[in-house]
Design an enzyme around this catalytic site. Structure first.
Site, short mmCIF file in Angstrom:
data_model
loop_
_atom_site.label_atom_id
_atom_site.label_comp_id
_atom_site.label_asym_id
_atom_site.label_seq_id
_atom_site.Cartn_x
_atom_site.Cartn_y
_atom_site.Cartn_z
N ARG A 17 0.85 -1.20 0.00
CA ARG A 17 0.00 0.00 0.00
C ARG A 17 0.88 1.25 0.00
O ARG A 17 1.08 1.88 -1.03
CB ARG A 17 -0.97 -0.01 1.21
N ASP A 18 1.47 1.60 1.14
CA ASP A 18 2.31 2.80 1.22
C ASP A 18 3.46 2.70 0.21
O ASP A 18 3.84 3.70 -0.42
CB ASP A 18 2.87 2.91 2.66
N HIS A 209 4.60 4.47 12.84
CA HIS A 209 4.74 4.42 11.37
C HIS A 209 5.78 5.47 10.99
O HIS A 209 5.48 6.66 10.98
CB HIS A 209 3.37 4.69 10.75
N HIS A 211 8.90 7.03 8.49
CA HIS A 211 9.59 7.08 7.19
C HIS A 211 11.05 7.43 7.46
O HIS A 211 11.37 8.11 8.44
CB HIS A 211 8.91 8.09 6.26
N CYS A 242 3.95 9.24 0.59
CA CYS A 242 2.66 9.79 0.16
C CYS A 242 2.89 10.71 -1.04
O CYS A 242 3.63 11.69 -0.93
CB CYS A 242 2.03 10.58 1.31
N ASN A 251 9.36 4.36 3.63
CA ASN A 251 9.19 3.92 5.03
C ASN A 251 10.49 3.31 5.51
O ASN A 251 11.32 2.85 4.73
CB ASN A 251 8.12 2.82 5.11
N1 COA Z 1 -12.82 4.96 -4.40
C1 COA Z 1 -13.04 5.08 -5.73
N2 COA Z 1 -13.50 6.17 -6.33
C2 COA Z 1 -13.76 7.23 -5.52
C3 COA Z 1 -13.55 7.18 -4.14
C4 COA Z 1 -13.06 5.99 -3.58
N3 COA Z 1 -12.82 5.88 -2.29
N4 COA Z 1 -13.91 8.37 -3.63
C5 COA Z 1 -14.32 9.13 -4.64
N5 COA Z 1 -14.23 8.45 -5.79
C6 COA Z 1 -14.59 8.90 -7.14
C7 COA Z 1 -15.97 9.47 -7.18
O1 COA Z 1 -16.90 8.44 -7.41
C8 COA Z 1 -15.86 10.45 -8.33
O2 COA Z 1 -15.93 9.73 -9.55
P1 COA Z 1 -16.63 10.33 -10.86
O3 COA Z 1 -15.79 11.54 -11.20
O4 COA Z 1 -16.50 9.22 -11.84
O5 COA Z 1 -17.99 10.67 -10.40
C9 COA Z 1 -14.44 10.99 -8.20
O6 COA Z 1 -13.71 9.98 -7.48
C10 COA Z 1 -14.36 12.30 -7.47
O7 COA Z 1 -15.06 12.18 -6.23
P2 COA Z 1 -14.86 13.22 -5.05
O8 COA Z 1 -15.66 12.78 -3.88
O9 COA Z 1 -15.08 14.61 -5.59
O10 COA Z 1 -13.35 12.97 -4.65
P3 COA Z 1 -12.14 13.99 -4.72
O11 COA Z 1 -11.68 14.18 -6.11
O12 COA Z 1 -12.45 15.19 -3.89
O13 COA Z 1 -11.01 13.09 -3.95
C11 COA Z 1 -10.49 11.40 -2.34
C12 COA Z 1 -11.16 12.73 -2.61
C13 COA Z 1 -10.36 11.23 -0.85
C14 COA Z 1 -11.31 10.28 -2.94
C15 COA Z 1 -9.08 11.39 -3.02
O14 COA Z 1 -8.40 12.58 -2.75
C16 COA Z 1 -8.26 10.22 -2.59
O15 COA Z 1 -8.56 9.07 -2.91
N6 COA Z 1 -7.14 10.46 -1.87
C17 COA Z 1 -6.30 9.42 -1.35
C18 COA Z 1 -4.91 9.91 -1.28
C19 COA Z 1 -3.98 8.83 -0.73
O16 COA Z 1 -4.28 7.66 -0.68
N7 COA Z 1 -2.79 9.27 -0.34
C20 COA Z 1 -1.77 8.39 0.15
C21 COA Z 1 -2.09 7.80 1.46
S1 COA Z 1 -1.65 8.84 2.81
ZN ZN Z 2 3.52 6.33 5.29
#
Ligand code: COA
Ligand code: ZN
Length: 325
Positions: A17-18, A209, A211, A242, A251
């Site tokens: 994952r990370d 956790h 890094h 990230c 990490n």
């Molecule tokens: N899984 C899959 N698709 C997702 C989702 C999820 N958990 N959450 C939102 N989406 C989709 C929506 O369905 C939407 O799709 P569409 O455009 O086809 O309708 C699109 O993503 C945008 O949705 P929205 O709620 O506006 O999300 P956003 O663009 O504001 O993003 C997060 C918010 C949280 C989903 C996004 O920033 C994210 O996944 N971040 C994770 C970052 C990460 O993992 N960083 C490393 C770990 S620390």
């Molecule tokens: Zn991390």
């Protein structure tokens, strides 16, 4: 002071994952499944298999469902996944994860950059996610990013961290992971924060956790152990980071931490030779050398042959004794 310690330390692997979220190559689903299956036999307490995040935000993990459905589940290992919102929770439930690992940041700027939500918005979303998990009897852990500092804001007040842990404890989370997202933590700070959280929330399981961005990952682990922490996230080969935290890098590596803890007498249940073998597979999958040390150097008592011409060196040295008699 640690000699002969036989305490159990639980090891959580986060390379799939990370680790993979920060790689430029897409590791094929079959290869991810094969890697998790290999890791499953090594003695981990927990494996963070993937994340149920937006595939646009984290394209490297867009095959989360396929991976989760196809891995072999070793009894006794907790298969967890990172979840940022309700949509992620729905996907995770459908895949029967053993634990929800929720994510938000202790820093407002990093929360916005990483999750596109303010912290109050994340808290509201994650409140609903905890309810989703609890209705399905799935335990909840919260990973708090930037606990030891934020690459955009600088220091993150300890009180903010304690307040957030309190909010998740009230919601019913059973564990919190204190994440040093960009390697800003240092040992005395790690001791202070881990000790404060442990004393304020004795019923919450705390995971460290770290890094290794500034080379302090191992020493921060030792500081957390001194503060009584017995569970740690780490990444095989030392990959990770990230993508939405500027300057993030890997990490602290599993083989380096497990090797160190074993030398100190801790029982991790994880096999170092098994980790070294798995790290070689991981290096092939990501297509570059890994930052970890022990998979290159071998274990501490790895023995090397003496240099070429050693017998002559010894004979010459011994002859000196005879001629000087
Ligand atoms: N899984 C899959 N698709 C997702 C989702 C999820 N958990 N959450 C939102 N989406 C989709 C929506 O369905 C939407 O799709 P569409 O455009 O086809 O309708 C699109 O993503 C945008 O949705 P929205 O709620 O506006 O999300 P956003 O663009 O504001 O993003 C997060 C918010 C949280 C989903 C996004 O920033 C994210 O996944 N971040 C994770 C970052 C990460 O993992 N960083 C490393 C770990 S620390
Ligand atoms: Zn991390």
């Amino acid at each position: 002071m640690f000699e002969g310690n036989s305490a159990k330390i639980r090891i959580n692997e986060v390379a799939t994952r990370d680790g993979l979220q920060n790689e430029s190559v897409f590791v094929e689903t079959d290869d991810k499944v094969a890697l998790v299956d290999k890791l499953s036999g090594l003695g981990y307490a927990k494996i963070e298999v993937t994340s149920f995040t937006s595939p646009t935000a984290i394209p490297a993990l867009k095959d989360a469902e396929a991976v989760m459905h196809r891995i072999r589940r070793e009894p006794g290992v907790v298969y967890t996944a990172l979840i940022p919102n309700v949509r992620g929770g729905e996907r995770a439930l459908e895949c029967r994860v053993d634990e929800f690992n929720l994510v938000m940041s202790a820093s407002e700027t990093h929360n916005l950059a990483n999750l596109r939500m303010t912290r109050p918005q994340s808290l509201r979303q994650l409140g609903d996610v905890v309810a989703q998990a609890r209705s399905a009897n799935v335990p909840v852990n919260i990973s708090l990013s930037c606990v030891f500092g934020c690459p955009m804001e600088g220091e993150v007040p300890q009180d903010n961290v304690l307040e957030l842990v309190g909010k998740f404890a009230d919601l019913g989370a059973t564990g919190v992971t204190l994440c040093d997202t960009t390697g800003m933590a240092y040992p005395t700070q790690v001791y202070r924060i881990c000790d404060s959280v442990a004393k304020a929330f004795p019923g919450i399981n705390i995971t460290g956790h770290f890094h290794n961005t500034r080379g302090m990952g191992l020493v921060n682990t030792v500081a957390a152990v001194q503060a009584g922490i017995t569970q740690f996230d780490m990444s095989l080969g030392g990959i990770g980071g990230c993508p939405y935290a500027p300057g993030a890098s890997g990490n602290v590596s599993t083989e380096d931490v497990v090797h160190m803890l074993q030398c100190m007498g801790y029982d991790t249940g994880v096999s170092v030779p098994g980790l070294i073998e798995a790290a070689h597979l991981l290096a092939e999958l990501v297509g570059h050398e890994l930052p970890a040390q022990v998979s290159r150097a071998g274990e501490r008592l790895t023995r090397h042959s003496p240099p070429a011409g050693f017998n002559e060196i010894r004979e010459r040295a011994l002859a000196r004794d005879i001629t000087t008699k």
